[in-house]
Design a protein around this motif. Structure first.
Motif, PDB file in Angstrom:
ATOM      1  N   TYR A 158     -15.918  23.891 -22.402  1.00  0.00           N
ATOM      2  CA  TYR A 158     -16.791  24.248 -21.286  1.00  0.00           C
ATOM      3  C   TYR A 158     -17.522  23.010 -20.739  1.00  0.00           C
ATOM      4  O   TYR A 158     -17.631  22.824 -19.519  1.00  0.00           O
ATOM      5  CB  TYR A 158     -17.799  25.297 -21.739  1.00  0.00           C
ATOM      6  N   ASP A 159     -18.012  22.149 -21.637  1.00  0.00           N
ATOM      7  CA  ASP A 159     -18.656  20.910 -21.182  1.00  0.00           C
ATOM      8  C   ASP A 159     -17.672  20.018 -20.435  1.00  0.00           C
ATOM      9  O   ASP A 159     -18.035  19.382 -19.430  1.00  0.00           O
ATOM     10  CB  ASP A 159     -19.241  20.156 -22.386  1.00  0.00           C
ATOM     11  N   TYR A 160     -16.431  19.976 -20.916  1.00  0.00           N
ATOM     12  CA  TYR A 160     -15.426  19.161 -20.228  1.00  0.00           C
ATOM     13  C   TYR A 160     -15.132  19.739 -18.843  1.00  0.00           C
ATOM     14  O   TYR A 160     -14.911  18.991 -17.881  1.00  0.00           O
ATOM     15  CB  TYR A 160     -14.147  19.120 -21.066  1.00  0.00           C
ATOM     16  N   MET A 161     -15.140  21.069 -18.712  1.00  0.00           N
ATOM     17  CA  MET A 161     -14.903  21.687 -17.404  1.00  0.00           C
ATOM     18  C   MET A 161     -16.031  21.352 -16.435  1.00  0.00           C
ATOM     19  O   MET A 161     -15.784  21.097 -15.243  1.00  0.00           O
ATOM     20  CB  MET A 161     -14.797  23.204 -17.573  1.00  0.00           C
ATOM     21  N   LEU A 162     -17.268  21.332 -16.949  1.00  0.00           N
ATOM     22  CA  LEU A 162     -18.389  20.975 -16.078  1.00  0.00           C
ATOM     23  C   LEU A 162     -18.300  19.528 -15.613  1.00  0.00           C
ATOM     24  O   LEU A 162     -18.671  19.206 -14.472  1.00  0.00           O
ATOM     25  CB  LEU A 162     -19.711  21.211 -16.816  1.00  0.00           C
ATOM     26  N   ASP A 163     -17.799  18.655 -16.475  1.00  0.00           N
ATOM     27  CA  ASP A 163     -17.691  17.237 -16.122  1.00  0.00           C
ATOM     28  C   ASP A 163     -16.457  16.934 -15.287  1.00  0.00           C
ATOM     29  O   ASP A 163     -16.434  15.940 -14.549  1.00  0.00           O
ATOM     30  CB  ASP A 163     -17.662  16.381 -17.390  1.00  0.00           C
ATOM     31  N   HIS A 164     -15.395  17.759 -15.409  1.00  0.00           N
ATOM     32  CA  HIS A 164     -14.144  17.517 -14.681  1.00  0.00           C
ATOM     33  C   HIS A 164     -13.711  18.806 -13.980  1.00  0.00           C
ATOM     34  O   HIS A 164     -12.704  19.435 -14.377  1.00  0.00           O
ATOM     35  CB  HIS A 164     -13.042  17.027 -15.613  1.00  0.00           C
ATOM     36  N   PRO A 165     -14.425  19.240 -12.981  1.00  0.00           N
ATOM     37  CA  PRO A 165     -14.061  20.502 -12.310  1.00  0.00           C
ATOM     38  C   PRO A 165     -12.746  20.423 -11.543  1.00  0.00           C
ATOM     39  O   PRO A 165     -12.155  21.455 -11.223  1.00  0.00           O
ATOM     40  CB  PRO A 165     -15.243  20.731 -11.363  1.00  0.00           C
ATOM     41  N   GLU A 166     -12.264  19.224 -11.262  1.00  0.00           N
ATOM     42  CA  GLU A 166     -11.028  19.097 -10.476  1.00  0.00           C
ATOM     43  C   GLU A 166      -9.771  19.422 -11.295  1.00  0.00           C
ATOM     44  O   GLU A 166      -8.711  19.712 -10.728  1.00  0.00           O
ATOM     45  CB  GLU A 166     -10.917  17.678  -9.913  1.00  0.00           C
ATOM     46  N   GLU A 167      -9.880  19.376 -12.627  1.00  0.00           N
ATOM     47  CA  GLU A 167      -8.705  19.650 -13.475  1.00  0.00           C
ATOM     48  C   GLU A 167      -8.564  21.164 -13.651  1.00  0.00           C
ATOM     49  O   GLU A 167      -8.786  21.713 -14.730  1.00  0.00           O
ATOM     50  CB  GLU A 167      -8.842  18.931 -14.814  1.00  0.00           C
ATOM     51  N   TYR A 168      -8.132  21.777 -12.572  1.00  0.00           N
ATOM     52  CA  TYR A 168      -8.111  23.231 -12.504  1.00  0.00           C
ATOM     53  C   TYR A 168      -7.126  23.832 -13.509  1.00  0.00           C
ATOM     54  O   TYR A 168      -7.473  24.712 -14.283  1.00  0.00           O
ATOM     55  CB  TYR A 168      -7.744  23.636 -11.073  1.00  0.00           C
ATOM     56  N   TYR A 169      -5.876  23.367 -13.509  1.00  0.00           N
ATOM     57  CA  TYR A 169      -4.834  23.967 -14.358  1.00  0.00           C
ATOM     58  C   TYR A 169      -5.062  23.667 -15.841  1.00  0.00           C
ATOM     59  O   TYR A 169      -4.701  24.472 -16.704  1.00  0.00           O
ATOM     60  CB  TYR A 169      -3.460  23.466 -13.924  1.00  0.00           C
ATOM     61  N   ARG A 170      -5.669  22.535 -16.119  1.00  0.00           N
ATOM     62  CA  ARG A 170      -5.949  22.215 -17.522  1.00  0.00           C
ATOM     63  C   ARG A 170      -6.958  23.193 -18.100  1.00  0.00           C
ATOM     64  O   ARG A 170      -6.834  23.619 -19.261  1.00  0.00           O
ATOM     65  CB  ARG A 170      -6.465  20.791 -17.639  1.00  0.00           C
ATOM     66  N   HIS A 171      -7.945  23.571 -17.300  1.00  0.00           N
ATOM     67  CA  HIS A 171      -8.934  24.542 -17.786  1.00  0.00           C
ATOM     68  C   HIS A 171      -8.297  25.900 -18.045  1.00  0.00           C
ATOM     69  O   HIS A 171      -8.612  26.576 -19.043  1.00  0.00           O
ATOM     70  CB  HIS A 171     -10.066  24.681 -16.760  1.00  0.00           C
ATOM     71  N   TYR A 172      -7.393  26.314 -17.150  1.00  0.00           N
ATOM     72  CA  TYR A 172      -6.686  27.578 -17.369  1.00  0.00           C
ATOM     73  C   TYR A 172      -5.849  27.540 -18.643  1.00  0.00           C
ATOM     74  O   TYR A 172      -5.781  28.510 -19.403  1.00  0.00           O
ATOM     75  CB  TYR A 172      -5.787  27.890 -16.164  1.00  0.00           C
ATOM     76  N   TYR A 173      -5.209  26.392 -18.867  1.00  0.00           N
ATOM     77  CA  TYR A 173      -4.373  26.257 -20.064  1.00  0.00           C
ATOM     78  C   TYR A 173      -5.212  26.411 -21.328  1.00  0.00           C
ATOM     79  O   TYR A 173      -4.845  27.160 -22.248  1.00  0.00           O
ATOM     80  CB  TYR A 173      -3.672  24.906 -20.056  1.00  0.00           C
ATOM     81  N   HIS A 174      -6.353  25.730 -21.418  1.00  0.00           N
ATOM     82  CA  HIS A 174      -7.201  25.810 -22.598  1.00  0.00           C
ATOM     83  C   HIS A 174      -7.766  27.218 -22.775  1.00  0.00           C
ATOM     84  O   HIS A 174      -7.882  27.718 -23.904  1.00  0.00           O
ATOM     85  CB  HIS A 174      -8.341  24.795 -22.494  1.00  0.00           C
ATOM     86  N   TYR A 175      -8.083  27.862 -21.665  1.00  0.00           N
ATOM     87  CA  TYR A 175      -8.666  29.200 -21.752  1.00  0.00           C
ATOM     88  C   TYR A 175      -7.663  30.202 -22.324  1.00  0.00           C
ATOM     89  O   TYR A 175      -7.951  30.915 -23.283  1.00  0.00           O
ATOM     90  CB  TYR A 175      -9.132  29.639 -20.360  1.00  0.00           C
ATOM     91  N   TYR A 176      -6.461  30.236 -21.742  1.00  0.00           N
ATOM     92  CA  TYR A 176      -5.469  31.219 -22.192  1.00  0.00           C
ATOM     93  C   TYR A 176      -4.867  30.852 -23.545  1.00  0.00           C
ATOM     94  O   TYR A 176      -4.395  31.724 -24.277  1.00  0.00           O
ATOM     95  CB  TYR A 176      -4.367  31.360 -21.144  1.00  0.00           C
ATOM     96  N   ARG A 177      -4.868  29.578 -23.884  1.00  0.00           N
ATOM     97  CA  ARG A 177      -4.397  29.200 -25.210  1.00  0.00           C
ATOM     98  C   ARG A 177      -5.302  29.783 -26.282  1.00  0.00           C
ATOM     99  O   ARG A 177      -4.822  30.266 -27.325  1.00  0.00           O
ATOM    100  CB  ARG A 177      -4.358  27.677 -25.333  1.00  0.00           C
ATOM    101  N   ARG A 178      -6.586  29.799 -26.037  1.00  0.00           N
ATOM    102  CA  ARG A 178      -7.515  30.370 -27.006  1.00  0.00           C
ATOM    103  C   ARG A 178      -7.506  31.898 -26.954  1.00  0.00           C
ATOM    104  O   ARG A 178      -7.627  32.555 -27.995  1.00  0.00           O
ATOM    105  CB  ARG A 178      -8.930  29.861 -26.754  1.00  0.00           C
ATOM    106  N   ARG A 179      -7.325  32.460 -25.763  1.00  0.00           N
ATOM    107  CA  ARG A 179      -7.318  33.914 -25.659  1.00  0.00           C
ATOM    108  C   ARG A 179      -6.079  34.518 -26.308  1.00  0.00           C
ATOM    109  O   ARG A 179      -6.157  35.587 -26.929  1.00  0.00           O
ATOM    110  CB  ARG A 179      -7.378  34.321 -24.176  1.00  0.00           C
ATOM    111  N   LEU A 180      -4.941  33.864 -26.175  1.00  0.00           N
ATOM    112  CA  LEU A 180      -3.681  34.402 -26.667  1.00  0.00           C
ATOM    113  C   LEU A 180      -3.312  33.891 -28.051  1.00  0.00           C
ATOM    114  O   LEU A 180      -2.255  34.248 -28.570  1.00  0.00           O
ATOM    115  CB  LEU A 180      -2.557  34.064 -25.688  1.00  0.00           C
TER     116      LEU A 180
END
Length: 302
Positions: free
Chosen positions: A62-84
């Motif tokens: 979450y801190d990395y997302m706040l610092d790098h909001p432009e890395e849109y697909y990377r955030h989705y990857y980390h989110y669904y990797r943890r969810r699934l």
């Protein structure tokens, strides 16, 4: 970002008491509207924030997302990797699977062993021998009792059958796929003892190289049989199931020598061809292949 996990948990409990739908009593919902619906939505945000910040890994993401909001697909990857990601440890799944396979394997071997004993008990040759041994030991006499403890003929017959089977189990050494199962042969113990077996094999292999390659010693009976078994590409249980006179024949013909084994193999193939040539079933099959062929449909009138 400065608060610790304890401070975050304390803040979550305070906000949960204030905005939880079961605790909400109509107070204004923090300036973002009023009413139970607004309090419910506020509580969902608080719960989502706590679920994100209570774990160190998700908090870093979450801190990395706040610092790098432009890395849109990377955030989705980390989110669904943890969810699934699987909720159960893979090690536990593997352990339970191995245990289940081992239990099934053990009871399956016991079933095959009991089938072999039941078959041998029905063969007259072995049944007569077992019955004679039981009579000599006085086991069958004990089954015939008189008086008030007298049992029915069916009970006596069942007990005699069990005595005969026990004698067959003790007197006959069943080998191969129907041999008596051992606890150390199941998959679980094979995996646990794999390091021991590997060390044992390495020591044996070094001993083999030292004795027969470096020092040039002659092979013993066990070593000769081992080489013959390797040439025949048979497992230890398959080789043990062979009759003793077959092994003696192997030793007499010196099949541990590669040239002798090749001659023996050629003889066995020629003998098999002769048996197949004389077999009536193969004769009918060859006659059918010659006259009818596999690709024709014929109507045969009886």
């Amino acid at each position: 970002r400065a608060p610790s996990k304890a401070e975050i948990a304390r803040a979550y409990r305070q906000l949960a008491r204030q905005y939880h739908p079961d605790r909400y009593r109509g107070e204004p919902a923090g300036g973002e509207g009023s009413g139970a619906q607004a309090a419910h939505e506020k509580f969902l945000l608080i719960a989502a924030a706590y679920e994100t910040l209570k774990d160190e890994e998700t908090r870093k993401d979450y801190d990395y997302m706040l610092d790098h909001p432009e890395e849109y697909y990377r955030h989705y990857y980390h989110y669904y990797r943890r969810r699934l990601a699987p909720k159960v440890d893979v090690t536990i799944v593997i352990l339970v699977t191995v245990c289940a396979i081992s239990v099934f394997q053990f009871f399956s071997w016991w079933s095959s062993y009991n089938e072999a004993i039941n078959y041998l008990a029905s063969v007259p040759k072995y049944r007569i021998q077992a019955t004679e041994i039981a009579r000599q030991q006085g086991l069958l006499i004990k089954t015939k009792e008189k008086g008030k403890n007298r049992r029915s003929k069916e009970e006596i017959r069942e007990e005699e059958e069990e005595i005969i089977k026990d004698i067959i189990k003790n007197k006959i050494d069943i080998k191969g796929g129907y041999q008596k199962p051992k606890i150390y042969d199941i998959l679980l113990f094979q995996i646990l003892l794999a390091p021991f077996y590997w060390c044992k094999y390495i020591v044996w292999y070094c001993w083999w190289i030292y004795c027969f390659t470096i020092k040039g010693q002659e092979y013993g009976v066990e070593e000769k049989l081992y080489i013959i078994r390797r040439y025949m590409k048979m497992s230890q249980s398959q080789f043990d199931s062979l009759e003793d006179h077959q092994k003696e024949t192997f030793l007499e013909r010196q099949l541990w020598i590669r040239e002798n084994y090749e001659v023996y193999k050629q003889e066995q193939e020629e003998e098999l061809k002769k048996k197949m040539a004389m077999d009536p079933r193969w004769k009918r099959y060859r006659r059918w292949m010659k006259n009818e062929g596999p690709g024709r449909l014929t109507f045969i009138d009886d």
